[in-house]
Each structure stands twice: as structure tokens, then as C-alpha cells.
Design a protein around this motif. Sequence first.
Motif, PDB file in Angstrom:
ATOM      1  N   HIS A 111       8.783  39.154 -26.875  1.00 36.38           N
ATOM      2  CA  HIS A 111       8.034  37.863 -26.794  1.00 36.38           C
ATOM      3  C   HIS A 111       7.316  37.310 -25.729  1.00 36.38           C
ATOM      4  O   HIS A 111       7.748  37.885 -24.694  1.00 36.38           O
ATOM      5  CB  HIS A 111       8.566  36.692 -27.579  1.00 36.38           C
ATOM      6  CG  HIS A 111       9.003  36.721 -28.662  1.00 36.38           C
ATOM      7  ND1 HIS A 111       7.760  36.401 -30.166  1.00 36.38           N
ATOM      8  CD2 HIS A 111       9.726  36.974 -29.854  1.00 36.38           C
ATOM      9  CE1 HIS A 111       8.621  36.514 -31.210  1.00 36.38           C
ATOM     10  NE2 HIS A 111       9.112  37.707 -31.255  1.00 36.38           N
ATOM     11  N   ALA A 112       6.486  36.156 -25.370  1.00 39.08           N
ATOM     12  CA  ALA A 112       6.429  36.219 -24.015  1.00 39.08           C
ATOM     13  C   ALA A 112       7.204  35.832 -22.857  1.00 39.08           C
ATOM     14  O   ALA A 112       7.629  35.896 -21.655  1.00 39.08           O
ATOM     15  CB  ALA A 112       5.291  34.625 -23.978  1.00 39.08           C
ATOM     16  N   HIS A 124       3.383  34.568 -37.830  1.00 43.06           N
ATOM     17  CA  HIS A 124       2.736  34.471 -37.126  1.00 43.06           C
ATOM     18  C   HIS A 124       2.345  35.505 -36.243  1.00 43.06           C
ATOM     19  O   HIS A 124       2.787  35.524 -34.947  1.00 43.06           O
ATOM     20  CB  HIS A 124       4.060  34.180 -36.312  1.00 43.06           C
ATOM     21  CG  HIS A 124       4.697  32.519 -37.121  1.00 43.06           C
ATOM     22  ND1 HIS A 124       3.562  31.392 -38.184  1.00 43.06           N
ATOM     23  CD2 HIS A 124       5.783  32.017 -38.209  1.00 43.06           C
ATOM     24  CE1 HIS A 124       3.830  30.904 -38.456  1.00 43.06           C
ATOM     25  NE2 HIS A 124       5.171  31.069 -38.591  1.00 43.06           N
ATOM     26  N   GLN A 125       2.045  36.724 -36.448  1.00 38.87           N
ATOM     27  CA  GLN A 125       1.865  37.661 -35.737  1.00 38.87           C
ATOM     28  C   GLN A 125       0.242  37.945 -35.578  1.00 38.87           C
ATOM     29  O   GLN A 125      -0.469  39.372 -36.676  1.00 38.87           O
ATOM     30  CB  GLN A 125       2.947  38.764 -35.734  1.00 38.87           C
ATOM     31  CG  GLN A 125       3.951  38.803 -35.183  1.00 38.87           C
ATOM     32  CD  GLN A 125       4.629  40.396 -35.316  1.00 38.87           C
ATOM     33  OE1 GLN A 125       4.449  40.658 -35.872  1.00 38.87           O
ATOM     34  NE2 GLN A 125       6.390  39.842 -35.116  1.00 38.87           N
ATOM     35  N   THR A 126      -0.742  37.225 -35.105  1.00 36.31           N
ATOM     36  CA  THR A 126      -2.324  37.328 -35.548  1.00 36.31           C
ATOM     37  C   THR A 126      -2.560  38.684 -33.986  1.00 36.31           C
ATOM     38  O   THR A 126      -2.782  37.860 -33.167  1.00 36.31           O
ATOM     39  CB  THR A 126      -3.372  36.093 -36.124  1.00 36.31           C
ATOM     40  OG1 THR A 126      -2.439  35.576 -36.464  1.00 36.31           O
ATOM     41  CG2 THR A 126      -4.570  36.807 -35.808  1.00 36.31           C
ATOM     42  N   TYR A 127      -3.128  39.753 -34.287  1.00 36.46           N
ATOM     43  CA  TYR A 127      -4.085  40.575 -32.987  1.00 36.46           C
ATOM     44  C   TYR A 127      -5.445  40.303 -33.452  1.00 36.46           C
ATOM     45  O   TYR A 127      -5.438  40.142 -34.592  1.00 36.46           O
ATOM     46  CB  TYR A 127      -3.333  41.869 -33.419  1.00 36.46           C
ATOM     47  CG  TYR A 127      -1.901  42.028 -33.686  1.00 36.46           C
ATOM     48  CD1 TYR A 127      -1.115  42.248 -31.617  1.00 36.46           C
ATOM     49  CD2 TYR A 127      -0.858  41.318 -34.308  1.00 36.46           C
ATOM     50  CE1 TYR A 127      -0.019  42.657 -32.070  1.00 36.46           C
ATOM     51  CE2 TYR A 127       0.422  41.819 -33.825  1.00 36.46           C
ATOM     52  CZ  TYR A 127       1.001  42.133 -32.711  1.00 36.46           C
ATOM     53  OH  TYR A 127       2.589  42.083 -32.346  1.00 36.46           O
ATOM     54  N   LEU A 157       0.363  43.084 -28.105  1.00 34.12           N
ATOM     55  CA  LEU A 157       0.656  41.581 -28.130  1.00 34.12           C
ATOM     56  C   LEU A 157       0.002  40.432 -28.712  1.00 34.12           C
ATOM     57  O   LEU A 157      -1.520  40.732 -28.600  1.00 34.12           O
ATOM     58  CB  LEU A 157       0.704  41.183 -26.290  1.00 34.12           C
ATOM     59  CG  LEU A 157       0.963  41.242 -25.559  1.00 34.12           C
ATOM     60  CD1 LEU A 157       0.914  41.193 -24.549  1.00 34.12           C
ATOM     61  CD2 LEU A 157       3.072  41.230 -26.394  1.00 34.12           C
ATOM     62  N   SER A 158      -0.377  39.960 -28.968  1.00 32.30           N
ATOM     63  CA  SER A 158      -0.480  39.021 -30.976  1.00 32.30           C
ATOM     64  C   SER A 158      -0.554  37.523 -30.058  1.00 32.30           C
ATOM     65  O   SER A 158       0.020  37.353 -28.783  1.00 32.30           O
ATOM     66  CB  SER A 158       0.499  39.030 -31.744  1.00 32.30           C
ATOM     67  OG  SER A 158       1.421  37.264 -31.167  1.00 32.30           O
ATOM     68  N   LEU A 159      -1.619  36.774 -30.782  1.00 27.01           N
ATOM     69  CA  LEU A 159      -2.741  36.105 -29.706  1.00 27.01           C
ATOM     70  C   LEU A 159      -1.099  34.948 -29.929  1.00 27.01           C
ATOM     71  O   LEU A 159      -1.595  33.465 -28.627  1.00 27.01           O
ATOM     72  CB  LEU A 159      -3.291  34.972 -30.636  1.00 27.01           C
ATOM     73  CG  LEU A 159      -4.800  35.885 -31.357  1.00 27.01           C
ATOM     74  CD1 LEU A 159      -5.655  35.684 -32.272  1.00 27.01           C
ATOM     75  CD2 LEU A 159      -5.716  36.193 -30.066  1.00 27.01           C
ATOM     76  N   GLU A 160      -0.613  35.048 -30.801  1.00 27.15           N
ATOM     77  CA  GLU A 160       0.875  33.820 -30.794  1.00 27.15           C
ATOM     78  C   GLU A 160       1.446  33.917 -29.036  1.00 27.15           C
ATOM     79  O   GLU A 160       1.972  32.780 -28.483  1.00 27.15           O
ATOM     80  CB  GLU A 160       1.737  33.670 -32.000  1.00 27.15           C
ATOM     81  CG  GLU A 160       1.279  32.837 -32.996  1.00 27.15           C
ATOM     82  CD  GLU A 160       0.610  34.156 -34.109  1.00 27.15           C
ATOM     83  OE1 GLU A 160      -0.878  34.122 -34.713  1.00 27.15           O
ATOM     84  OE2 GLU A 160       0.331  35.177 -33.337  1.00 27.15           O
TER      85      GLU A 160
END
Length: 253
Positions: free
Chosen positions: A22-23, A171-174, A245-248
Motif C-alpha cells: 500500500h501507499a 478495493h483493487q481497481t486498476y 498500482l491500484s487507483l486506491e
Amino acid sequence: MELPLAIVLLLGCASVSSVQGHASELPSGIERCKLMDEHCLINGINYVLRNYAKSGIKELNVIPLDPLHIKKFKIGRNPHSPVNIDLSFRDVDLLGLHQGVARKASGFTSDLSRSIELVMDVPEIVVKGPYSVDGRILILPITGKGNAEIRLSKTKVHAVIKFRPVSKGEHQTYAEVVDIKVEVTPQHVTYHLENLFNGQKDLSENMHALINENWQDIFNELKPGVSEAFGLIAKSVLDRIFGKLSLEQLFIV
């Protein structure tokens, strides 16, 4: 000033495969922008260009953007154009992006059906490296192979990008690039092509005088091919980045 993570990655022309998780696990000083916060995004682009375009960002495995190394691109013949040439480049460097200034960065929302628009002004873009050319410009034949230096002055770069969402779990949207259009508009262009006509000086000087006096007409004919080449390069970069990396992770949603 902290760097918006989305822009660090958007500009990073390298593999980010070493970035996982994660970020919060990313290097300190990296900040995610809120969606639709254009001011944050523009500030981030300009900060990255000024401070990291030449050095890259080692923590994210992001290589330098200036110079940006391009393995090859080609502009093909157009028999209906007065500039009817095969022009190809390989192992060339694109210089000058560190001087770029972002003017617009709109459309970053959770709705990926919307287009994203980026506008940047670059005082000077220089393309340097091996070239080959064959064909006709206006009424004259042109042929050559050697090193080129092409300078685009006061250039506006306008990109419109369309993505589609790719879900890879909760919660993983690429984001995957489905279309990208890049328009490159300089206020002046100068061309220097070594070894035209196998080094025949008189022919080379006459051709350089022709193409530099008629730079705008010539570039207008080449512009679709140049813009398409820039678009393909940008698509390759974005697919690698937004596939990791996902948008989240990229945005505060």
C-alpha cells in the motif's frame, strides 16, 4: 513540498515492479492527491519535473525522464503529402522535459469512462540520435543515414487519455489505457541531419536550407506521425505504471 503519488508514477518511465503493498509503505514525502484535485496534480507534476526529471526516483525504481531514451520510432510515407518520406529513429534521446510546466491536469475521477486531459508547455524539446530517411520533400529527393538533432521550441504537449477499469479483488481497481491521443505543437523547429546524400556537402546544405526555411509546412505534414509516436510511447509507460498500482493506492478516494 510532498509529491502527489499519481504524478510521480504518471511521469515515471520505468518498471515499478519492486513497488508492492500500500501507499503507506512507499517512501516518505509521497502524498496522494484527492480525486479531481487539479491544483494538487499540477503542483506535483511541476515539482517532479523540476526536481526529479534528471535524477529519477530511486525508491520507486523510476529512471530519469531527461534524457528520455527511446529505442525506436518511425514515421512512414504518405504518398498524398508533399513530405513523402520514411523517417526512422533508433536509440535516440529526448531532452528538455525537466523544463516543462504543467498547465492542466483534469478528469482524474473514480469514473474511468471520462477522458483525462493533460497540457504542458516545454521551452525546448531536443531529439538526438541515429536516424535514416528516404523519400521526397516538396519536389526534391532526400536520403541519408547518420545522427540527427531536431529542436522543437516553445512546444505545447496536449494529451487526452481514456482508461478502462480492471478489478483485481476487493478495493483493487486498476486502470488500463484504451486510447491515447497526443498532440505536439511547437512554435519553431530546426533540423540538422548528418550525412545527407552520403555526405555530399552542396546537396546537404541545400536540403537543410529548404527544410529549415519551410519548417512549419514540413512539421505540419509530419505532425500526425510524430504525435502518434509520442502517444505509443506514453501508452507503453502508462500501461506499466497503472498495471502495478491500484487507483486506491494512487488517489485518496
